[in-house]
Design an enzyme around this catalytic site. Structure first.
Site, PDB file in Angstrom:
ATOM      1  N   LYS A  68      -7.294   8.036  -0.284  1.00 22.89           N
ATOM      2  CA  LYS A  68      -8.595   8.376   0.320  1.00 22.89           C
ATOM      3  C   LYS A  68      -9.158   9.663  -0.275  1.00 22.89           C
ATOM      4  O   LYS A  68      -9.394  10.649   0.442  1.00 22.89           O
ATOM      5  CB  LYS A  68      -8.472   8.523   1.835  1.00 22.89           C
ATOM      6  CG  LYS A  68      -7.986   7.272   2.548  1.00 22.89           C
ATOM      7  CD  LYS A  68      -8.042   7.456   4.061  1.00 22.89           C
ATOM      8  CE  LYS A  68      -7.481   6.268   4.804  1.00 22.89           C
ATOM      9  NZ  LYS A  68      -6.002   6.115   4.653  1.00 22.89           N
ATOM     10  N   ASP A 104      -3.580   4.316  -1.600  1.00 22.29           N
ATOM     11  CA  ASP A 104      -4.457   4.708  -0.493  1.00 22.29           C
ATOM     12  C   ASP A 104      -4.368   6.211  -0.277  1.00 22.29           C
ATOM     13  O   ASP A 104      -3.696   6.677   0.645  1.00 22.29           O
ATOM     14  CB  ASP A 104      -4.037   3.925   0.764  1.00 22.29           C
ATOM     15  CG  ASP A 104      -4.791   4.345   2.020  1.00 22.29           C
ATOM     16  OD1 ASP A 104      -5.943   4.777   1.905  1.00 22.29           O
ATOM     17  OD2 ASP A 104      -4.213   4.221   3.114  1.00 22.29           O
ATOM     18  N   THR A 142     -10.382   3.632  11.255  1.00 27.45           N
ATOM     19  CA  THR A 142     -10.159   2.719  12.386  1.00 27.45           C
ATOM     20  C   THR A 142      -9.515   3.431  13.584  1.00 27.45           C
ATOM     21  O   THR A 142      -9.424   2.868  14.667  1.00 27.45           O
ATOM     22  CB  THR A 142      -9.282   1.530  11.967  1.00 27.45           C
ATOM     23  OG1 THR A 142      -8.170   2.037  11.220  1.00 27.45           O
ATOM     24  CG2 THR A 142     -10.047   0.559  11.124  1.00 27.45           C
ATOM     25  N   ASP A 179     -13.575  14.808  -2.420  1.00 32.32           N
ATOM     26  CA  ASP A 179     -13.627  16.140  -3.033  1.00 32.32           C
ATOM     27  C   ASP A 179     -14.897  16.184  -3.874  1.00 32.32           C
ATOM     28  O   ASP A 179     -15.717  15.258  -3.792  1.00 32.32           O
ATOM     29  CB  ASP A 179     -12.354  16.357  -3.886  1.00 32.32           C
ATOM     30  CG  ASP A 179     -11.944  17.818  -3.976  1.00 32.32           C
ATOM     31  OD1 ASP A 179     -12.828  18.661  -4.232  1.00 32.32           O
ATOM     32  OD2 ASP A 179     -10.753  18.120  -3.795  1.00 32.32           O
ATOM     33  N   LYS A 218       0.841  -1.196   0.000  1.00 29.16           N
ATOM     34  CA  LYS A 218       0.000   0.000   0.000  1.00 29.16           C
ATOM     35  C   LYS A 218       0.875   1.244   0.000  1.00 29.16           C
ATOM     36  O   LYS A 218       1.811   1.350   0.790  1.00 29.16           O
ATOM     37  CB  LYS A 218      -0.876  -0.010   1.248  1.00 29.16           C
ATOM     38  CG  LYS A 218      -1.851   1.150   1.302  1.00 29.16           C
ATOM     39  CD  LYS A 218      -2.773   1.034   2.498  1.00 29.16           C
ATOM     40  CE  LYS A 218      -2.207   1.642   3.747  1.00 29.16           C
ATOM     41  NZ  LYS A 218      -2.091   3.090   3.751  1.00 29.16           N
ATOM     42  N   ARG A 248       2.596  -0.889  10.935  1.00 22.34           N
ATOM     43  CA  ARG A 248       3.648  -0.947  11.939  1.00 22.34           C
ATOM     44  C   ARG A 248       3.885  -2.325  12.542  1.00 22.34           C
ATOM     45  O   ARG A 248       5.022  -2.621  12.928  1.00 22.34           O
ATOM     46  CB  ARG A 248       3.351   0.105  13.027  1.00 22.34           C
ATOM     47  CG  ARG A 248       3.611   1.529  12.520  1.00 22.34           C
ATOM     48  CD  ARG A 248       2.926   2.574  13.349  1.00 22.34           C
ATOM     49  NE  ARG A 248       1.495   2.597  13.117  1.00 22.34           N
ATOM     50  CZ  ARG A 248       0.664   3.498  13.662  1.00 22.34           C
ATOM     51  NH1 ARG A 248       1.137   4.437  14.452  1.00 22.34           N
ATOM     52  NH2 ARG A 248      -0.620   3.456  13.388  1.00 22.34           N
TER      53      ARG A 248
HETATM   54  O1  C5P Z   1       0.650   1.015  11.139  1.00 21.57           O
HETATM   55  P1  C5P Z   1      -0.783   0.655  10.963  1.00 21.57           P
HETATM   56  O2  C5P Z   1      -1.015  -0.844  10.785  1.00 21.57           O
HETATM   57  O3  C5P Z   1      -1.708   1.250  11.983  1.00 21.57           O
HETATM   58  O4  C5P Z   1      -1.148   1.323   9.555  1.00 21.57           O
HETATM   59  C1  C5P Z   1      -2.435   1.315   9.026  1.00 21.57           C
HETATM   60  C2  C5P Z   1      -2.394   1.853   7.648  1.00 21.57           C
HETATM   61  O5  C5P Z   1      -3.711   1.782   7.099  1.00 21.57           O
HETATM   62  C3  C5P Z   1      -1.966   3.309   7.543  1.00 21.57           C
HETATM   63  O6  C5P Z   1      -1.237   3.441   6.319  1.00 21.57           O
HETATM   64  C4  C5P Z   1      -3.263   4.077   7.445  1.00 21.57           C
HETATM   65  O7  C5P Z   1      -3.148   5.260   6.682  1.00 21.57           O
HETATM   66  C5  C5P Z   1      -4.149   3.068   6.735  1.00 21.57           C
HETATM   67  N1  C5P Z   1      -5.586   3.192   6.951  1.00 21.57           N
HETATM   68  C6  C5P Z   1      -6.150   3.177   8.206  1.00 21.57           C
HETATM   69  N2  C5P Z   1      -7.505   3.342   8.347  1.00 21.57           N
HETATM   70  C7  C5P Z   1      -8.281   3.455   7.296  1.00 21.57           C
HETATM   71  C8  C5P Z   1      -7.713   3.413   6.000  1.00 21.57           C
HETATM   72  C9  C5P Z   1      -6.343   3.258   5.876  1.00 21.57           C
HETATM   73  O8  C5P Z   1      -5.452   3.002   9.202  1.00 21.57           O
HETATM   74  N3  C5P Z   1      -9.590   3.577   7.432  1.00 21.57           N
END
Ligand code: C5P
Length: 233
Positions: A63, A61, A121, A66, A34, A211
């Site tokens: 998002k 990603d 989330t 607009d 991603k 992460r």
């Molecule tokens: O490090 P972590 O597992 O929390 O990363 C989650 C990834 O998913 C990040 O790149 C974040 O931008 C993305 N994301 C998210 N929630 C969403 C859509 C994408 O955490 N609703």
């Protein structure tokens, strides 16, 4: 048959070099990748092309949220880049998502999967109230997911906590779930989290993992272990 390659590794890195050196340690047979706001702002479309050359399907990603014409134009460019998946915010509404769908399917290359973000989330109930949403989170996710389906989207981004509910109300609609943490990991800024196995058991089709893999002492071994655990399901 469901897609066996369920893990999407979030390459949340500040430069193309750092993202590519991480990606080169990963196996494109085991995961997709991603490209999010940080990496894309730093490195631009060339990072997408470089990852594709290394054999990866790319989820762009960004998002988009607009007016319909602007989102459609951006999705058209993403489709022409050949990305595997692209996302928009469902709160942009039906006309915006429908315009994005038309744009995704307007190119000569294969249309990307169009996914709508429902409720981030990282958000919890009290924060939704701060922005004027008084529905319970799962009702808000259901409302936005229903609208996304009506608008032509292929699926949604939701938390793993809502995946099983959407399996019942919108069977067959793709559920992409960030908010994935291994047992014992720090949730950090995420709020609605689950482990990979529990998320897939609950109905998630794809897991976005950042992460917990990229910050692990051995990202490659961690990804392999997650893939093995998921294969056993
Ligand atoms: O490090 P972590 O597992 O929390 O990363 C989650 C990834 O998913 C990040 O790149 C974040 O931008 C993305 N994301 C998210 N929630 C969403 C859509 C994408 O955490 N609703």
């Amino acid at each position: 048959m469901s897609d066996q390659k369920k893990v999407i590794v979030a390459l949340d890195k500040p430069t193309a070099d750092l993202a590519l050196s991480l990606a080169k340690t990963l196996d494109p047979a085991l995961c997709r990748v991603k490209v999010g706001k940080e990496l894309f702002t730093s490195a631009g479309p060339v990072i997408v092309e470089a990852l594709q050359k290394n054999g990866f399907d790319v989820f762009l990603d960004l998002k988009f949220h607009d007016i319909p014409n602007t989102v459609a134009s951006a999705v058209r460019v993403a489709a022409n880049l050949g990305v595997w998946m692209v996302d928009v915010h469902a709160v942009g509404g039906e006309r915006m998502m429908a315009a994005a769908y038309d744009a995704a399917h307007s190119g000569t290359s294969r249309a990307p999967l169009l996914i709508a973000v429902t409720v981030l989330t990282s958000m919890e109930q009290s924060e939704l109230a701060d922005v004027g949403v008084t529905h319970p989170i799962d009702k808000q996710v259901e409302l936005l997911a229903t609208l996304a389906k009506k608008s032509g989207c292929d699926g949604v981004v939701c938390s793993p906590l809502e995946a099983s509910m959407l399996n019942t109300t919108l069977p067959g609609f793709i559920k992409v779930t960030p908010g994935i943490r291994l047992a014992g990991d720090d949730a950090s800024d995420q709020r609605r989290v689950m482990t990979p196995v529990k998320a897939v058991e609950g109905g998630a089709d794809y897991l976005v993992i950042g992460r917990s893999v990229t910050g692990a002492p051995d990202p490659v071994a961690t990804l392999k272990q997650i893939s093995l655990d998921l294969q056993k399901l």
